[in-house]
Design an enzyme around this catalytic site. Structure first.
Site, PDB file in Angstrom:
ATOM      1  N   VAL A 129       0.809  -1.221   0.000  1.00 34.10           N
ATOM      2  CA  VAL A 129       0.000   0.000   0.000  1.00 34.10           C
ATOM      3  C   VAL A 129       0.848   1.279   0.000  1.00 34.10           C
ATOM      4  O   VAL A 129       0.345   2.338  -0.378  1.00 34.10           O
ATOM      5  CB  VAL A 129      -0.973  -0.017   1.217  1.00 34.10           C
ATOM      6  CG1 VAL A 129      -0.230   0.159   2.535  1.00 34.10           C
ATOM      7  CG2 VAL A 129      -2.064   1.036   1.072  1.00 34.10           C
ATOM      8  N   TYR A 130       2.120   1.213   0.388  1.00 33.03           N
ATOM      9  CA  TYR A 130       2.930   2.437   0.454  1.00 33.03           C
ATOM     10  C   TYR A 130       3.116   2.994  -0.960  1.00 33.03           C
ATOM     11  O   TYR A 130       3.758   2.364  -1.806  1.00 33.03           O
ATOM     12  CB  TYR A 130       4.292   2.187   1.112  1.00 33.03           C
ATOM     13  CG  TYR A 130       4.225   1.710   2.556  1.00 33.03           C
ATOM     14  CD1 TYR A 130       3.106   1.953   3.350  1.00 33.03           C
ATOM     15  CD2 TYR A 130       5.286   1.030   3.128  1.00 33.03           C
ATOM     16  CE1 TYR A 130       3.042   1.508   4.672  1.00 33.03           C
ATOM     17  CE2 TYR A 130       5.234   0.595   4.451  1.00 33.03           C
ATOM     18  CZ  TYR A 130       4.102   0.834   5.211  1.00 33.03           C
ATOM     19  OH  TYR A 130       4.043   0.394   6.511  1.00 33.03           O
ATOM     20  N   GLY A 131       2.534   4.166  -1.188  1.00 30.89           N
ATOM     21  CA  GLY A 131       2.612   4.787  -2.515  1.00 30.89           C
ATOM     22  C   GLY A 131       1.938   3.944  -3.582  1.00 30.89           C
ATOM     23  O   GLY A 131       2.334   3.992  -4.742  1.00 30.89           O
ATOM     24  N   LYS A 179       3.878  -6.298   3.140  1.00 28.02           N
ATOM     25  CA  LYS A 179       2.583  -6.523   3.803  1.00 28.02           C
ATOM     26  C   LYS A 179       1.434  -6.523   2.804  1.00 28.02           C
ATOM     27  O   LYS A 179       1.559  -5.974   1.702  1.00 28.02           O
ATOM     28  CB  LYS A 179       2.292  -5.414   4.821  1.00 28.02           C
ATOM     29  CG  LYS A 179       3.442  -5.050   5.723  1.00 28.02           C
ATOM     30  CD  LYS A 179       3.038  -4.034   6.788  1.00 28.02           C
ATOM     31  CE  LYS A 179       4.263  -3.417   7.432  1.00 28.02           C
ATOM     32  NZ  LYS A 179       4.898  -2.345   6.655  1.00 28.02           N
TER      33      LYS A 179
END
Ligand SMILES: NC(=O)c1ccc[n+]([C@@H]2O[C@H](COP(=O)([O-])OP(=O)(O)OC[C@H]3O[C@@H](n4cnc5c(N)ncnc54)[C@H](OP(=O)(O)O)[C@@H]3O)[C@@H](O)[C@H]2O)c1
Length: 339
Positions: free
Chosen positions: A50-52, A76
Site C-alpha cells: 500500500v505504500y505509494g 505486507k
C-alpha cells in the site's frame, strides 16, 4: 550494528522502513540510504504494497536486484492497492497480492510476509490457510502480523498451531515512548509465545526527535497529519508527551547522543523487542539514527523516560500485579515454531 534472531532469520536490531521511499524520499536518495544502512551493518527492510500504491516496492526493486542476498525483506498485504485491486484478506486476494508484490519487488521470494491489519469480513482460518499456502509454495519464507489486537493474535497463533500451518513469527505494532499500549497485552503474549516484535512509529512520527517543542510546532509529519492519524497533533503534542521529551533531551545530553537515538535505545532495551522500524525521510535523518544500537541505558535512566507517559492501568493486570504479585503471563507452549 548488533543482530538478533527473528524466526528463521538473523536480522539487524534496526529495521529500515521504506514507507516514504519513492514519494517523500526520491528514489536516488532512497538507494543511497539503503546502501548506507547496509554499510552500517543493517540487513532488514520493511515495506508494504500500500505504500505509494506499490511505489515503495517498485523503488526498492532496482536496489534489491543488486543486494537481494544481503537483505531480509518484509512486505505486507491488507489495504487497498490498484494492483491487484480491492483490499482485504480473502484467500484469492492474498494470493494475487503476493504475486503483485513479488513482481513489483522483482524477487522470487518474500522473506517476511505480514498481514497489515485484521480483516473482519473474512474468517481468520481462511486467511491463515492462504498464508500457509504461500509458504508451502515457496513464495514466502515466514509470516508476520501487524496491528492485531492481542486476542486475535493469540487466537490466530492457536489456530496455526492446531492446524500445523506456518506460524506468525512476528508482530508489528505501533510502539514508542509516547504510545505504550502494546505493553499491556501484546508484548507479554509475544514474549510468552516466542514472536518477535517490530515496533512501527518508534519516534512517534518525529515527535521524539526534539524538533517539536511546546508552542513551536514546525512543519512535519506530526503537524501535517489529519486528526484521525495516530501521529495527529492532538495525540502527540500533549503535556505528558512533552515531559517524555524533556527527559529524553536531558538524557541525550548526558550521553552526548542525538535525542532520537535515546528514544530508540529505550525501545531496544524492552524485553522481546526485536528491531524498531526506523522511518527516516532523508539521508541525514538516517545517519543521525544509525548508532542507536550502541547505547546501553541503566534501569534508572529507563525509569526516568517511562515515568511521564505510562500505559493505561487496566484490570485484570492491575489486580494481578497488586494483589497476586504476578507481572506477566506465563510462557505459552506452542506445538511448533518455524525455527
Ligand atoms: N504496520 C503499520 O501499520 C505501519 C504504520 C506506519 C509505519 N510502518 C512502518 O514503520 C516505518 C517507520 O514508521 P514511522 O515513519 O512512523 O517512524 P518514526 O521513526 O516514528 O517517524 C519517522 C519520521 O520521523 C522524522 N525523523 C526520523 N528521523 C529523524 C531524525 N533523525 N531527525 C529528525 N526527524 C526525524 C521524520 O519526519 P518528517 O518526515 O516530518 O521529517 C520521519 O518521517 C515505516 O517506514 C513503515 O515501514 C508500519
Amino acid at each position: 550494528m548488533r543482530t538478533t534472531n527473528l524466526g528463521p532469520f538473523t536480522v539487524s536490531r534496526l529495521c529500515l522502513g521504506a514507507m516514504l521511499m519513492g514519494a517523500e524520499t526520491p528514489a536516488g536518495e532512497a538507494h543511497r540510504m539503503l546502501d548506507r544502512f547496509l554499510d552500517a551493518g543493517g540487513n532488514f527492510v520493511d515495506t508494504a504494497d500500500v505504500y505509494g500504491d506499490g511505489g515503495s516496492e517498485r523503488t526498492l526493486a532496482p536496489w534489491l536486484a543488486r543486494h537481494r542476498d544481503r537483505v531480509v525483506l518484509a512486505t505486507k498485504v491488507r489495504f487497498g492497492v490498484s494492483d491487484p485491486g480491492g483490499e482485504g484478506l480473502a484467500p484469492d486476494r492474498i494470493r494475487a497480492a503476493c504475486d503483485a508484490s513479488l513482481r513489483r519487488l522483482g524477487v522470487d521470494t518474500i522473506d517476511l510476509y505480514q498481514v497489515h491489519g485484521p480483516d473482519p469480513a473474512v474468517p481468520i482460518e481462511e486467511t491463515l490457510a492462504a498464508l500457509d499456502g504461500l509458504v508451502r509454495a515457496g513464495k514466502v519464507r515466514a509470516l508476520g502480523a501487524s496491528n492485531f489486537p492481542a486476542w486475535l493474535l493469540a487466537w490466530s497463533v492457536a489456530v496455526q498451531d492446531r492446524e500445523r500451518w506456518a506460524p506468525f513469527v512476528s508482530l508489528q505494532p505501533q510502539y514508542s515512548l509516547v504510545e505504550r499500549s502494546a505493553e499491556l497485552e501484546l508484548l507479554p503474549f509475544c514474549r510468552a509465545a516466542g514472536l518477535g516484535v517490530l515496533p512501527w512509529g518508534p519516534l512517534g512520527a518525529g515527535f521524539l526527535t526534539g524538533r517539536y517543542q511546546r508552542g513551536t510546532m514546525p512543519d512535519g509529519r506530526v503537524t501535517r497529519a489529519p486528526d484521525d492519524l495516530e501521529e495527529a497533533v492532538h495525540r502527540r503534542a500533549t503535556e505528558r508527551n512533552f515531559r517524555v521529551l524533556d527527559e529524553l533531551t536531558k538524557l541525550a545530553a548526558d550521553h552526548g547522543r542525538p535525542v532520537p537515538q535515546l528514544a530508540l535505545a529505550w525501545l531496544l532495551a524492552v524485553p522481546g523487542v526485536t528491531a524498531p522500524i526506523i522511518g527516516p525521510r532523508t539521508f541525514e535523518q538516517l545517519e543521525n539514527l544509525l548508532d542507536a544500537t550502541d547505547i546501553e541505558l541503566i534501569a534508572n535512566e529507563r525509569e526516568r523516560l517511562e515515568a511521564p507517559a505510562p500505559p493505561p492501568d487496566i484490570s485484570p493486570q492491575r489486580m494481578l500485579r497488586g494483589q497476586v504479585g504476578q507481572p506477566d503471563v506465563p510462557t505459552v507452549h506452542r506445538l511448533f515454531t518455524s525455527t
